[in-house]
Motif scaffolding. Sequence first.
Motif, short mmCIF file in Angstrom:
data_model
loop_
_atom_site.label_atom_id
_atom_site.label_comp_id
_atom_site.label_asym_id
_atom_site.label_seq_id
_atom_site.Cartn_x
_atom_site.Cartn_y
_atom_site.Cartn_z
N ARG A 61 -4.93 0.94 -5.75
CA ARG A 61 -4.35 -0.35 -6.13
C ARG A 61 -5.40 -1.12 -6.91
O ARG A 61 -6.46 -1.46 -6.38
N VAL A 66 3.92 -2.37 4.44
CA VAL A 66 2.63 -3.03 4.47
C VAL A 66 2.04 -3.11 5.88
O VAL A 66 1.12 -3.88 6.13
N ALA A 112 0.93 0.18 1.58
CA ALA A 112 -0.07 -0.69 0.95
C ALA A 112 -0.59 -1.69 1.98
O ALA A 112 -0.08 -1.77 3.10
N ALA A 122 10.70 -2.92 -0.81
CA ALA A 122 9.59 -3.58 -0.11
C ALA A 122 10.11 -4.18 1.19
O ALA A 122 10.69 -5.26 1.21
N GLY A 133 6.32 -4.75 -7.47
CA GLY A 133 7.60 -5.46 -7.54
C GLY A 133 7.39 -6.86 -8.08
O GLY A 133 6.65 -7.06 -9.02
N GLY A 134 8.05 -7.81 -7.44
CA GLY A 134 7.83 -9.21 -7.81
C GLY A 134 8.93 -9.84 -8.64
O GLY A 134 8.88 -11.04 -8.92
N LYS A 177 8.99 -5.64 3.73
CA LYS A 177 8.59 -6.90 4.33
C LYS A 177 9.52 -8.05 3.93
O LYS A 177 9.58 -9.06 4.63
N TYR A 237 12.30 -12.95 2.75
CA TYR A 237 11.25 -13.75 3.38
C TYR A 237 11.84 -14.92 4.17
O TYR A 237 11.25 -15.99 4.26
N HIS A 245 0.41 -4.66 -8.02
CA HIS A 245 1.45 -5.61 -7.60
C HIS A 245 0.86 -6.99 -7.80
O HIS A 245 -0.05 -7.39 -7.10
N GLU A 285 8.42 -1.29 -6.64
CA GLU A 285 8.55 -1.74 -5.25
C GLU A 285 9.21 -3.10 -5.24
O GLU A 285 8.55 -4.13 -5.32
N LEU A 286 10.53 -3.11 -5.17
CA LEU A 286 11.25 -4.38 -5.23
C LEU A 286 11.67 -4.86 -3.85
O LEU A 286 12.18 -4.08 -3.03
N GLY A 287 11.47 -6.13 -3.60
CA GLY A 287 11.89 -6.72 -2.33
C GLY A 287 12.91 -7.82 -2.59
O GLY A 287 14.12 -7.61 -2.53
N ARG A 288 12.39 -8.98 -2.96
CA ARG A 288 13.20 -10.18 -3.14
C ARG A 288 14.42 -9.96 -4.03
O ARG A 288 15.53 -10.41 -3.71
N SER A 305 4.81 -12.43 -6.72
CA SER A 305 6.21 -12.46 -6.33
C SER A 305 6.94 -13.60 -7.03
O SER A 305 6.31 -14.51 -7.56
N ASP A 323 8.61 0.79 0.73
CA ASP A 323 7.26 0.30 0.50
C ASP A 323 6.87 -0.51 1.73
O ASP A 323 7.51 -1.52 2.04
C1 LIG Z 1 5.48 -7.88 -1.18
C2 LIG Z 1 5.21 -6.67 -1.95
C3 LIG Z 1 6.17 -6.18 -2.83
C4 LIG Z 1 7.51 -6.83 -3.08
O1 LIG Z 1 7.44 -8.09 -3.63
P1 LIG Z 1 8.79 -8.84 -4.08
O2 LIG Z 1 8.31 -10.07 -4.71
O3 LIG Z 1 9.58 -9.11 -2.84
O4 LIG Z 1 9.51 -7.93 -5.02
C5 LIG Z 1 5.86 -5.02 -3.52
N1 LIG Z 1 4.69 -4.38 -3.35
C6 LIG Z 1 3.74 -4.83 -2.52
C7 LIG Z 1 2.48 -4.09 -2.37
C8 LIG Z 1 3.96 -5.99 -1.79
O5 LIG Z 1 3.01 -6.45 -0.97
#
Ligand SMILES: *Cc1c(COP(=O)(O)O)cnc(C)c1O
Length: 383
Positions: A137, A69, A90, A46, A226-227, A48, A363, A187, A264-267, A190, A67
Amino acid sequence: MFSNKDRSQFADLETPFYYYDLNLLQETLNSCTEAAKVYDFHVHYAMKANFNTTLLKKIRLAGLGADCVSGNEVKKALEMGFDAGKVVFAGVGKSDKEINESLDQDIFCFNVESIQELEVINELAAKKNKIAKVAIRINPNVDAHTHHNITTGLDENKFGINSWDLPACADTLKQCAQLEFIGIHFHIGSQITNLDVYKNLCIRVNEFSQWFEERGFVVKVLNVGGGLGIDYHHPEQQIPDFTAYFKIFNDFLEKRDNQEVHFELGRALVGQCSSLISKVLYVKNGKTKNFIILDAGMTELMRPALYQAYHQIENITKQDAAASVKYDVVGPICESTDCFGKEVLLQETQRGDLIALRSTGAYGEVMSSHYNLREELRFVFSE
Ligand SMILES: *Cc1c(COP(=O)(O)O)cnc(C)c1O
């Protein structure tokens, strides 16, 4: 704790700066991809959470998809060499321009968040004589048990298509000749640390998947978003338990043989690999409070001001001494919310000491601003 080598390196540098530990990033990526491989799961990053070019290079080399946005994130992912066939897009408010550009790039899939958006993508794809791949979604109304401001999967949230709109959504999909339905997307929020939340999500995913199948759709992709959270209170505990996380989905998703599971992993991937390093400008002893005023503020790290996020604060210069004094640790910006922590127990602190705000990889940098006409961010990368 920082090594003496880090500390002597930091002492010579202009502050504030984001410090990135690229070794740790690599270890985290390896841990994630190895755990996902066991079940043949697909992982997208992810973007962002952090789109620093140095980090993106490593993440792409690890074989992850992207992923995105926004249209610019799609563009950046492709510029960085991510395979268009692994790019998902997304967002509740995709503009016509963003949709058109992504259609031109033949991305893997649009994660569509409203019925009107389906109609618009269909129309724009028709003009280009293209077929757009879409995943729906769905807002599953699952409580992520995280901070109110970073919950996204409840009826009250703006994200996704609500269950009561799904019959109309299915009709629209059947009427839109330029759309190819590939699956369903979720999703729910987070910084999720309670893995039971994902069990509940799996149960809902199974229900929705069956719902679409019963109406004649082939659900090839289950994208569960993700999250996954990190431990902000123990920044030394650096790599999230990806094995336990993926196992939940393997245990509770009723995956068909022809289905793919996407994440979809970010953090969880980038959160722990960075600290914001700052210098103490002033120590003010008030009547009831002591203040430490840093040269970093909400312009460099906005999470505490935006949603009362916790970042561990450490005095690196005095890290070998015992903590004995409580301080409110604040930035120089002209806003009262420009505060990183209240009543933080630290070593007795002096002007010139270096302070680390930990776990700032996700972030952090991406939310920086030039408010108060602040200087450009600085970076230090360690291999
Ligand atoms: C922000 C986001 C993520 C990632 O979230 P994290 O908490 O950072 O893992 C995944 N998918 C979508 C659609 C998002 O907006």
